[in-house]
Design a protein around this motif. Structure first.
Motif, PDB file in Angstrom:
ATOM      1  N   ARG A  83       0.957  -1.097   0.023  1.00  0.00           N
ATOM      2  CA  ARG A  83       0.175  -0.030   0.074  1.00  0.00           C
ATOM      3  C   ARG A  83       0.934   1.379   0.045  1.00  0.00           C
ATOM      4  N   THR A  84       0.948   2.153  -0.953  1.00  0.00           N
ATOM      5  CA  THR A  84       1.574   3.318  -1.049  1.00  0.00           C
ATOM      6  C   THR A  84       0.578   4.608  -0.870  1.00  0.00           C
ATOM      7  N   SER A  85       1.102   5.517  -0.279  1.00  0.00           N
ATOM      8  CA  SER A  85       0.223   6.569   0.177  1.00  0.00           C
ATOM      9  C   SER A  85       0.990   7.946  -0.182  1.00  0.00           C
ATOM     10  N   ARG A  86       0.451   9.075  -0.722  1.00  0.00           N
ATOM     11  CA  ARG A  86       1.165  10.194  -0.982  1.00  0.00           C
ATOM     12  C   ARG A  86       0.270  11.282  -0.534  1.00  0.00           C
ATOM     13  N   PRO A  87       0.646  11.993   0.776  1.00  0.00           N
ATOM     14  CA  PRO A  87       0.000  13.227   1.037  1.00  0.00           C
ATOM     15  C   PRO A  87      -0.084  14.309  -0.168  1.00  0.00           C
ATOM     16  N   TRP A  88      -1.154  14.969   0.255  1.00  0.00           N
ATOM     17  CA  TRP A  88      -1.253  16.125  -0.726  1.00  0.00           C
ATOM     18  C   TRP A  88      -0.282  17.260  -0.313  1.00  0.00           C
ATOM     19  N   LYS A  89       0.208  17.331   0.649  1.00  0.00           N
ATOM     20  CA  LYS A  89       0.985  18.610   0.868  1.00  0.00           C
ATOM     21  C   LYS A  89       2.517  18.506   0.336  1.00  0.00           C
ATOM     22  N   ILE A  90       2.759  17.567  -0.183  1.00  0.00           N
ATOM     23  CA  ILE A  90       4.227  16.911  -0.698  1.00  0.00           C
ATOM     24  C   ILE A  90       4.048  17.111  -1.932  1.00  0.00           C
ATOM     25  N   ILE A  91       3.050  17.119  -2.673  1.00  0.00           N
ATOM     26  CA  ILE A  91       2.737  17.134  -4.056  1.00  0.00           C
ATOM     27  C   ILE A  91       3.480  18.579  -4.741  1.00  0.00           C
ATOM     28  N   SER A  92       4.178  18.613  -5.602  1.00  0.00           N
ATOM     29  CA  SER A  92       4.825  19.799  -6.107  1.00  0.00           C
ATOM     30  C   SER A  92       4.302  20.302  -7.312  1.00  0.00           C
ATOM     31  N   SER A  93       3.892  19.131  -8.407  1.00  0.00           N
ATOM     32  CA  SER A  93       3.242  19.389  -9.635  1.00  0.00           C
ATOM     33  C   SER A  93       2.409  18.270 -10.027  1.00  0.00           C
ATOM     34  N   ILE A  94       1.778  18.319 -11.132  1.00  0.00           N
ATOM     35  CA  ILE A  94       1.082  16.948 -11.921  1.00  0.00           C
ATOM     36  C   ILE A  94       1.087  17.362 -13.288  1.00  0.00           C
ATOM     37  N   GLU A  95       0.938  16.032 -14.077  1.00  0.00           N
ATOM     38  CA  GLU A  95       1.307  15.889 -15.538  1.00  0.00           C
ATOM     39  C   GLU A  95      -0.002  14.868 -15.794  1.00  0.00           C
ATOM     40  N   VAL A  96      -0.827  15.629 -16.900  1.00  0.00           N
ATOM     41  CA  VAL A  96      -2.251  15.014 -17.138  1.00  0.00           C
ATOM     42  C   VAL A  96      -1.874  14.295 -18.539  1.00  0.00           C
ATOM     43  N   ASN A  97      -2.277  12.918 -18.857  1.00  0.00           N
ATOM     44  CA  ASN A  97      -2.347  12.306 -20.224  1.00  0.00           C
ATOM     45  C   ASN A  97      -3.686  11.560 -20.315  1.00  0.00           C
ATOM     46  N   ARG A  98      -4.708  12.227 -20.867  1.00  0.00           N
ATOM     47  CA  ARG A  98      -5.926  11.766 -20.895  1.00  0.00           C
ATOM     48  C   ARG A  98      -6.020  10.624 -21.686  1.00  0.00           C
ATOM     49  N   GLU A  99      -5.068  10.555 -22.834  1.00  0.00           N
ATOM     50  CA  GLU A  99      -5.210   9.537 -23.567  1.00  0.00           C
ATOM     51  C   GLU A  99      -4.740   8.028 -22.909  1.00  0.00           C
ATOM     52  N   LYS A 100      -4.037   8.131 -21.831  1.00  0.00           N
ATOM     53  CA  LYS A 100      -3.474   6.849 -21.236  1.00  0.00           C
ATOM     54  C   LYS A 100      -4.326   6.806 -19.887  1.00  0.00           C
ATOM     55  N   ASP A 101      -5.279   7.723 -19.637  1.00  0.00           N
ATOM     56  CA  ASP A 101      -6.096   7.790 -18.377  1.00  0.00           C
ATOM     57  C   ASP A 101      -5.303   8.059 -17.323  1.00  0.00           C
ATOM     58  N   LEU A 102      -4.328   8.792 -17.415  1.00  0.00           N
ATOM     59  CA  LEU A 102      -3.153   8.996 -16.514  1.00  0.00           C
ATOM     60  C   LEU A 102      -3.000  10.469 -16.022  1.00  0.00           C
ATOM     61  N   ILE A 103      -2.845  10.550 -14.487  1.00  0.00           N
ATOM     62  CA  ILE A 103      -2.458  11.912 -13.752  1.00  0.00           C
ATOM     63  C   ILE A 103      -1.248  11.434 -13.031  1.00  0.00           C
ATOM     64  N   LYS A 104      -0.073  12.200 -13.267  1.00  0.00           N
ATOM     65  CA  LYS A 104       0.973  11.920 -12.780  1.00  0.00           C
ATOM     66  C   LYS A 104       1.296  13.091 -11.690  1.00  0.00           C
ATOM     67  N   ILE A 105       1.526  12.659 -10.409  1.00  0.00           N
ATOM     68  CA  ILE A 105       1.733  13.656  -9.283  1.00  0.00           C
ATOM     69  C   ILE A 105       3.305  13.494  -8.965  1.00  0.00           C
ATOM     70  N   PHE A 106       3.940  14.714  -8.722  1.00  0.00           N
ATOM     71  CA  PHE A 106       5.261  14.533  -8.606  1.00  0.00           C
ATOM     72  C   PHE A 106       5.456  15.140  -7.322  1.00  0.00           C
ATOM     73  N   GLU A 107       6.721  14.597  -6.313  1.00  0.00           N
ATOM     74  CA  GLU A 107       7.055  14.903  -5.228  1.00  0.00           C
ATOM     75  C   GLU A 107       8.565  14.902  -5.277  1.00  0.00           C
ATOM     76  N   ARG A 108       9.158  14.855  -4.172  1.00  0.00           N
ATOM     77  CA  ARG A 108      10.665  14.715  -4.004  1.00  0.00           C
ATOM     78  C   ARG A 108      11.316  13.624  -4.523  1.00  0.00           C
ATOM     79  N   THR A 109      10.358  12.425  -4.283  1.00  0.00           N
ATOM     80  CA  THR A 109      10.930  11.119  -4.563  1.00  0.00           C
ATOM     81  C   THR A 109      10.234  10.607  -5.977  1.00  0.00           C
ATOM     82  N   PHE A 110       9.873   9.276  -5.833  1.00  0.00           N
ATOM     83  CA  PHE A 110       9.119   8.793  -7.035  1.00  0.00           C
ATOM     84  C   PHE A 110       7.759   9.345  -7.544  1.00  0.00           C
ATOM     85  N   PRO A 111       7.870   9.570  -8.657  1.00  0.00           N
ATOM     86  CA  PRO A 111       6.267  10.138  -9.349  1.00  0.00           C
ATOM     87  C   PRO A 111       5.151   9.117  -8.901  1.00  0.00           C
TER      88      PRO A 111
END
Length: 221
Positions: free
Chosen positions: A169-197
Motif C-alpha cells: 500500500r503506497t500513500s502520498r499526502p497532498w501537501k508534498i505534491i509539487s506538480s502534476i502531469e495529465v495524459n488523458r489518452e492513457k487515463d493517467l495523472i502523474k503527481i510529482f514530489e521529491r521522490t518517485f512520481p
C-alpha cells in the motif's frame, strides 16, 4: 507473519464492504461512509508496459554494469579487443532482455494479464494498492522472483521490482505534491514530489472528477 496477513485480509474485506455500501459519484467512483473516494482501475500489462519498462531498465542496467566490469578486466589483462567487446555487450544485453521478457510474461499470466489497482483519496492523501483477488495470487510469485534472481544474483532486488509496487500500500499526502502531469489518452495523472512520481489512473467517465479533486488538494504555487 500470519497475524499480519490476517489483519491485511480483514482490512481489505472492510474496504470492499465500504465500497458496496458507498454512494456513487461517477460511473466507477464511490464515496464511502468514511469520507474516502474509492475506485478500481484495471491496467493491461501489455497495452500499458510501464512495469515492463521499469524492470527492463534495471536488468539491462545490471547487464551493462557486468559488461563494463568485464571490459575493465580485459583491459587490465591486456586482452581487450573492440569487436569482442561489442559481441560480449550484445550477449549480456540480449540475455538480460530475454530473461526479463520471459519473466514478465509469466508474471502477466499469473496476474490474468492485467493489474487491478484500488485507488483511495480523501482530504489528506491519495493511496493505492492492488485489489485483494490479485494480492492473493502473489503468494505464488516466489518462483518467478527466484527465476529472475538467477540472473540478478539478488533475490531481494528481483522480488521488490516485480512485487513491491503491486502488493504494498503506497500513500502520498497532498501537501508534498509539487506538480502534476495529465495524459488523458492513457487515463493517467502523474503527481510529482521529491521522490518517485505516483501514477493515478481513472477511466474517461471518472477522469475529470479525479483531476479536479487533485487540483483542489495539492498546494498552490
Amino acid at each position: 507473519m500470519a497475524k499480519k496477513t490476517s489483519s491485511s485480509r480483514k482490512a481489505k474485506a472492510n474496504v470492499e464492504k465500504l465500497m458496496a455500501e458507498g454512494k456513487p459519484v461517477t460511473e466507477n467512483i464511490v464515496e464511502c461512509s468514511d469520507g474516502t473516494y474509492r475506485w478500481v482501475y484495471d491496467i493491461s500489462l501489455f497495452k500499458n508496459p510501464y512495469i515492463l519498462k521499469l524492470v527492463l531498465k534495471v536488468f539491462v542496467g545490471i547487464a551493462i554494469g557486468l559488461w563494463f566490469f568485464h571490459v575493465v578486466l580485459t583491459i587490465v589483462d591486456g586482452d581487450f579487443n573492440i569487436m569482442d567487446a561489442l559481441i560480449t555487450f550484445g550477449c549480456f544485453v540480449g540475455f538480460a532482455t530475454a530473461m526479463t521478457l520471459i519473466g514478465y510474461f509469466f508474471y502477466a499470466a499469473v496476474m490474468g494479464f492485467h493489474y487491478s489497482v484500488l485507488f483511495e483519496m480523501d482530504e489528506t492523501a491519495i493511496t493505492q494498492q492492488q485489489v485483494r483477488r490479485q494480492t492473493e495470487r502473489l503468494h505464488g510469485m516466489a518462483a518467478l522472483a527466484g527465476f529472475l534472481a538467477l540472473f540478478s544474483n539478488s533475490h531481494a532486488t528481483t522480488h521488490g521490482l516485480l512485487l513491491n509496487a503491486s502488493s504494498n500500500r503506497t500513500s502520498r499526502p497532498w501537501k508534498i505534491i509539487s506538480s502534476i502531469e495529465v495524459n488523458r489518452e492513457k487515463d493517467l495523472i502523474k503527481i510529482f514530489e521529491r521522490t518517485f512520481p505516483e501514477r493515478i489512473y481513472a477511466k474517461p467517465a471518472d477522469f475529470d472528477f479525479v483531476l479536479e479533486y487533485v487540483k483542489q488538494h495539492i498546494p498552490t504555487k
